[in-house]
Design a protein around this motif. Structure first.
Motif, PDB file in Angstrom:
ATOM      1  N   VAL A  66      63.705 -17.580 150.576  1.00  0.00           N
ATOM      2  CA  VAL A  66      62.602 -16.655 150.298  1.00  0.00           C
ATOM      3  C   VAL A  66      63.164 -15.261 150.024  1.00  0.00           C
ATOM      4  O   VAL A  66      62.655 -14.543 149.153  1.00  0.00           O
ATOM      5  N   LEU A  67      64.203 -14.903 150.731  1.00  0.00           N
ATOM      6  CA  LEU A  67      64.837 -13.604 150.531  1.00  0.00           C
ATOM      7  C   LEU A  67      65.346 -13.474 149.091  1.00  0.00           C
ATOM      8  O   LEU A  67      65.092 -12.467 148.419  1.00  0.00           O
ATOM      9  N   LYS A  68      66.030 -14.500 148.621  1.00  0.00           N
ATOM     10  CA  LYS A  68      66.551 -14.502 147.250  1.00  0.00           C
ATOM     11  C   LYS A  68      65.415 -14.499 146.230  1.00  0.00           C
ATOM     12  O   LYS A  68      65.498 -13.821 145.206  1.00  0.00           O
ATOM     13  N   ASP A  84      61.273  -7.327 156.625  1.00  0.00           N
ATOM     14  CA  ASP A  84      60.923  -8.253 157.707  1.00  0.00           C
ATOM     15  C   ASP A  84      61.927  -9.396 157.831  1.00  0.00           C
ATOM     16  O   ASP A  84      62.163  -9.897 158.924  1.00  0.00           O
ATOM     17  N   LEU A  85      62.516  -9.812 156.719  1.00  0.00           N
ATOM     18  CA  LEU A  85      63.424 -10.965 156.733  1.00  0.00           C
ATOM     19  C   LEU A  85      64.884 -10.572 156.928  1.00  0.00           C
ATOM     20  O   LEU A  85      65.736 -11.439 157.091  1.00  0.00           O
ATOM     21  N   SER A  86      65.161  -9.277 156.924  1.00  0.00           N
ATOM     22  CA  SER A  86      66.562  -8.829 157.092  1.00  0.00           C
ATOM     23  C   SER A  86      66.911  -8.664 158.559  1.00  0.00           C
ATOM     24  O   SER A  86      66.142  -8.510 159.421  1.00  0.00           O
ATOM     25  N   LEU A 110      62.192 -11.764 142.176  1.00  0.00           N
ATOM     26  CA  LEU A 110      60.899 -11.279 141.676  1.00  0.00           C
ATOM     27  C   LEU A 110      60.933  -9.763 141.481  1.00  0.00           C
ATOM     28  O   LEU A 110      60.354  -9.248 140.519  1.00  0.00           O
ATOM     29  N   LYS A 111      61.617  -9.053 142.376  1.00  0.00           N
ATOM     30  CA  LYS A 111      61.775  -7.599 142.206  1.00  0.00           C
ATOM     31  C   LYS A 111      62.564  -7.289 140.941  1.00  0.00           C
ATOM     32  O   LYS A 111      62.227  -6.362 140.194  1.00  0.00           O
ATOM     33  N   ALA A 112      63.607  -8.060 140.687  1.00  0.00           N
ATOM     34  CA  ALA A 112      64.422  -7.851 139.482  1.00  0.00           C
ATOM     35  C   ALA A 112      63.590  -8.121 138.224  1.00  0.00           C
ATOM     36  O   ALA A 112      63.657  -7.362 137.254  1.00  0.00           O
ATOM     37  N   TRP A 166      57.236 -18.672 145.776  1.00  0.00           N
ATOM     38  CA  TRP A 166      57.339 -17.557 146.724  1.00  0.00           C
ATOM     39  C   TRP A 166      56.052 -17.432 147.527  1.00  0.00           C
ATOM     40  O   TRP A 166      56.081 -17.291 148.748  1.00  0.00           O
ATOM     41  N   HIS A 167      54.921 -17.507 146.852  1.00  0.00           N
ATOM     42  CA  HIS A 167      53.606 -17.407 147.492  1.00  0.00           C
ATOM     43  C   HIS A 167      53.462 -18.462 148.594  1.00  0.00           C
ATOM     44  O   HIS A 167      53.068 -18.146 149.728  1.00  0.00           O
ATOM     45  N   GLN A 168      53.777 -19.696 148.274  1.00  0.00           N
ATOM     46  CA  GLN A 168      53.647 -20.783 149.248  1.00  0.00           C
ATOM     47  C   GLN A 168      54.572 -20.582 150.454  1.00  0.00           C
ATOM     48  O   GLN A 168      54.178 -20.813 151.596  1.00  0.00           O
TER      49      GLN A 168
END
Length: 116
Positions: free
Chosen positions: A3-5, A114-116, A10-12, A53-55
């Motif tokens: 999910v992090l990747k 949150d995931l870091s 998605l940001k990129a 990502w949503h799921q």
């Protein structure tokens, strides 16, 4: 892919879409089938990634690993979908586009934190 990747990816893509919005010349005819086919081909993997990502974020929200509200997640997905479309067709004011852009970026940054 984690999910992090996916969030980073998605940001990129969000940055690429912004650049597209600012540089692309929209089609003269909005019903141009060739243009639509090119856009669909370019964005299909983004839609797939966004759905995955949503799921996965929904599952992390249930486990309380991500501190965002359900309505924020829904709005982020909807905003991102709007960004994808309007990046190519340019039928939205830049101010509104940037509101969607900043909203998505905010949630992606929150998820990354949150995931870091």
């Amino acid at each position: 892919m984690t999910v992090l990747k996916k969030t980073e990816k998605l940001k990129a893509y969000l940055e690429i879409l912004l650049e597209t919005f600012e540089t692309i010349k929209p089609p003269e005819d909005p019903k141009d089938q060739e243009f639509f086919a090119n856009v669909k081909q370019e964005t299909e993997m983004i839609y797939t990634l966004l759905d995955e990502w949503h799921q996965e974020i929904l599952e992390l929200m249930k486990e309380k690993k991500v501190q965002i509200y359900p309505h924020q997640l829904v709005a982020t997905v909807e905003n991102y979908e709007q960004i994808i479309v309007h990046s190519y067709y340019r039928d939205m004011r830049r101010r509104k586009y940037m509101e969607f852009y900043h909203s998505c970026n905010y949630i992606f940054n929150q998820v990354l934190q949150d995931l870091s």
